[in-house]
Design a protein around this motif. Sequence first.
Motif, PDB file in Angstrom:
ATOM      1  N   LEU A  39       0.991  -1.088   0.110  1.00  0.00           N
ATOM      2  CA  LEU A  39      -0.157  -0.028   0.177  1.00  0.00           C
ATOM      3  C   LEU A  39       0.866   1.294   0.110  1.00  0.00           C
ATOM      4  CD1 LEU A  39      -2.685  -1.031   2.607  1.00  0.00           C
ATOM      5  CD2 LEU A  39      -2.681  -1.491   0.119  1.00  0.00           C
ATOM      6  N   PHE A  40       0.325   2.336  -0.807  1.00  0.00           N
ATOM      7  CA  PHE A  40       1.221   3.377  -0.690  1.00  0.00           C
ATOM      8  C   PHE A  40       0.321   4.299   0.253  1.00  0.00           C
ATOM      9  CE2 PHE A  40       1.210   7.867  -2.367  1.00  0.00           C
ATOM     10  CZ  PHE A  40       2.783   8.159  -2.012  1.00  0.00           C
ATOM     11  N   ALA A  41       0.833   4.949   1.261  1.00  0.00           N
ATOM     12  CA  ALA A  41       0.174   5.458   2.266  1.00  0.00           C
ATOM     13  C   ALA A  41       0.892   6.773   2.502  1.00  0.00           C
ATOM     14  CB  ALA A  41      -0.006   4.729   3.591  1.00  0.00           C
ATOM     15  N   PRO A  42       0.277   7.661   2.039  1.00  0.00           N
ATOM     16  CA  PRO A  42       1.042   9.249   2.316  1.00  0.00           C
ATOM     17  C   PRO A  42       0.963   9.642   3.828  1.00  0.00           C
ATOM     18  CG  PRO A  42      -0.895   9.250   0.705  1.00  0.00           C
ATOM     19  CD  PRO A  42      -0.749   8.094   0.903  1.00  0.00           C
ATOM     20  N   LEU A  43       1.849  10.253   4.362  1.00  0.00           N
ATOM     21  CA  LEU A  43       1.969  10.643   5.584  1.00  0.00           C
ATOM     22  C   LEU A  43       1.631  12.331   5.708  1.00  0.00           C
ATOM     23  CD1 LEU A  43       4.673   8.502   7.042  1.00  0.00           C
ATOM     24  CD2 LEU A  43       2.560   7.996   6.855  1.00  0.00           C
ATOM     25  N   ASP A  44       0.687  12.501   6.394  1.00  0.00           N
ATOM     26  CA  ASP A  44       0.637  14.108   6.536  1.00  0.00           C
ATOM     27  C   ASP A  44       1.136  14.257   7.844  1.00  0.00           C
ATOM     28  OD1 ASP A  44      -0.319  16.485   6.925  1.00  0.00           O
ATOM     29  OD2 ASP A  44      -2.116  16.158   6.965  1.00  0.00           O
ATOM     30  N   PRO A  45       2.430  15.190   7.707  1.00  0.00           N
ATOM     31  CA  PRO A  45       3.139  15.632   8.981  1.00  0.00           C
ATOM     32  C   PRO A  45       2.179  16.295  10.038  1.00  0.00           C
ATOM     33  CG  PRO A  45       4.288  16.557   6.880  1.00  0.00           C
ATOM     34  CD  PRO A  45       2.818  15.811   6.621  1.00  0.00           C
ATOM     35  N   ALA A  46       1.066  16.844   9.955  1.00  0.00           N
ATOM     36  CA  ALA A  46       0.099  17.300  10.733  1.00  0.00           C
ATOM     37  C   ALA A  46      -0.951  16.435  11.181  1.00  0.00           C
ATOM     38  CB  ALA A  46      -0.718  18.530  10.014  1.00  0.00           C
ATOM     39  N   ASP A  47      -0.793  14.985  10.983  1.00  0.00           N
ATOM     40  CA  ASP A  47      -1.700  14.204  11.302  1.00  0.00           C
ATOM     41  C   ASP A  47      -1.097  13.553  12.734  1.00  0.00           C
ATOM     42  OD1 ASP A  47      -3.301  11.958  11.961  1.00  0.00           O
ATOM     43  OD2 ASP A  47      -2.983  11.082   9.974  1.00  0.00           O
TER      44      ASP A  47
ATOM     45  N   ALA B 223      -2.737  12.098  15.226  1.00  0.00           N
ATOM     46  CA  ALA B 223      -3.324  10.829  15.541  1.00  0.00           C
ATOM     47  C   ALA B 223      -2.041   9.570  15.052  1.00  0.00           C
ATOM     48  CB  ALA B 223      -4.768  10.469  15.087  1.00  0.00           C
ATOM     49  N   TRP B 224      -1.680   9.885  13.820  1.00  0.00           N
ATOM     50  CA  TRP B 224      -0.635   9.048  13.283  1.00  0.00           C
ATOM     51  C   TRP B 224       0.644   9.040  13.976  1.00  0.00           C
ATOM     52  CZ3 TRP B 224       4.258   9.036  11.290  1.00  0.00           C
ATOM     53  CH2 TRP B 224       4.832   8.270  10.875  1.00  0.00           C
ATOM     54  N   ALA B 225       1.002  10.340  14.389  1.00  0.00           N
ATOM     55  CA  ALA B 225       2.179  10.468  15.223  1.00  0.00           C
ATOM     56  C   ALA B 225       2.112   9.719  16.446  1.00  0.00           C
ATOM     57  CB  ALA B 225       2.593  11.989  15.305  1.00  0.00           C
ATOM     58  N   GLU B 226       1.063   9.754  17.237  1.00  0.00           N
ATOM     59  CA  GLU B 226       0.866   9.324  18.541  1.00  0.00           C
ATOM     60  C   GLU B 226       0.665   7.677  18.257  1.00  0.00           C
ATOM     61  OE1 GLU B 226      -2.737  10.762  20.338  1.00  0.00           O
ATOM     62  OE2 GLU B 226      -2.002  12.801  20.255  1.00  0.00           O
ATOM     63  N   TYR B 227       0.060   7.232  17.353  1.00  0.00           N
ATOM     64  CA  TYR B 227       0.343   5.801  16.948  1.00  0.00           C
ATOM     65  C   TYR B 227       1.667   5.221  16.762  1.00  0.00           C
ATOM     66  CZ  TYR B 227      -0.447   1.431  14.431  1.00  0.00           C
ATOM     67  OH  TYR B 227      -0.463  -0.091  14.136  1.00  0.00           O
ATOM     68  N   ALA B 228       2.389   6.047  16.158  1.00  0.00           N
ATOM     69  CA  ALA B 228       3.681   5.565  15.738  1.00  0.00           C
ATOM     70  C   ALA B 228       4.576   5.584  16.894  1.00  0.00           C
ATOM     71  CB  ALA B 228       4.245   6.603  14.601  1.00  0.00           C
ATOM     72  N   LEU B 229       4.273   6.355  17.796  1.00  0.00           N
ATOM     73  CA  LEU B 229       5.170   6.420  18.931  1.00  0.00           C
ATOM     74  C   LEU B 229       4.858   5.258  19.877  1.00  0.00           C
ATOM     75  CD1 LEU B 229       5.205  10.295  19.732  1.00  0.00           C
ATOM     76  CD2 LEU B 229       7.155   8.819  18.931  1.00  0.00           C
ATOM     77  N   ALA B 230       3.816   4.445  19.608  1.00  0.00           N
ATOM     78  CA  ALA B 230       3.514   3.157  20.781  1.00  0.00           C
ATOM     79  C   ALA B 230       3.584   2.012  19.730  1.00  0.00           C
ATOM     80  CB  ALA B 230       2.204   3.451  21.196  1.00  0.00           C
ATOM     81  N   PRO B 231       4.809   1.454  19.593  1.00  0.00           N
ATOM     82  CA  PRO B 231       4.555   0.429  18.432  1.00  0.00           C
ATOM     83  C   PRO B 231       4.282  -0.758  19.253  1.00  0.00           C
ATOM     84  CG  PRO B 231       6.839   1.157  19.233  1.00  0.00           C
ATOM     85  CD  PRO B 231       5.850   2.309  19.778  1.00  0.00           C
ATOM     86  N   GLN B 232       3.713  -1.712  18.529  1.00  0.00           N
ATOM     87  CA  GLN B 232       3.306  -2.990  19.174  1.00  0.00           C
ATOM     88  C   GLN B 232       3.888  -4.121  18.352  1.00  0.00           C
ATOM     89  OE1 GLN B 232      -0.999  -3.197  18.988  1.00  0.00           O
ATOM     90  NE2 GLN B 232      -1.138  -1.104  19.922  1.00  0.00           N
TER      91      GLN B 232
END
Length: 115
Positions: free
Chosen positions: A78-86, A88-97
Motif C-alpha cells: 500500500l502507498f500510504a502518504p503521511l501528513d506531518p500534521a496528522d 493521531a498517526w504520530a501518536e500511533y507511531a510512538l506506541a509500536p506494538q
Amino acid sequence: MTALIETPTSPQRQADLLRDLAGVLDRHPLGRHVRLVFAHEVPFLADDEILVQQVNPEARILELHPVKKSDVSPDDHLFAPLDPADTAWAEYALAPQATKYFLVGKDHLMHPDAA
C-alpha cells in the motif's frame, strides 16, 4: 535598473526538497531503512479506493494504481502518504506494538492473519 530574480521552477524545488530529505536520511542512524516516493495528490481517488504500489520490472519503475479497498490483498504494497500534521498517526507511531510475522520465501514477511 531592475534586478532579475530567478524563481525556481516546480521541478527545481522538488529536486531541492528531495536532496534535503536525502541529506537528513544520510545523517540519521535509521535513514538507510527509509525509502521516499514523491507523488502528487491524486484527485481522482475515490473514498473507497487506496493506492497500491506495483513494480514494473521491464520499465524499472514503481507504479501507483488505485484499487478498491475491498479488493486489497495481503500481498499488496500500500502507498500510504503521511501528513506531518496528522497527530493521531504520530501518536500511533510512538506506541509500536510487536507482531509475529512468518518468513515466506527468501525475504518476504507475512502477517499471521494473512495465512
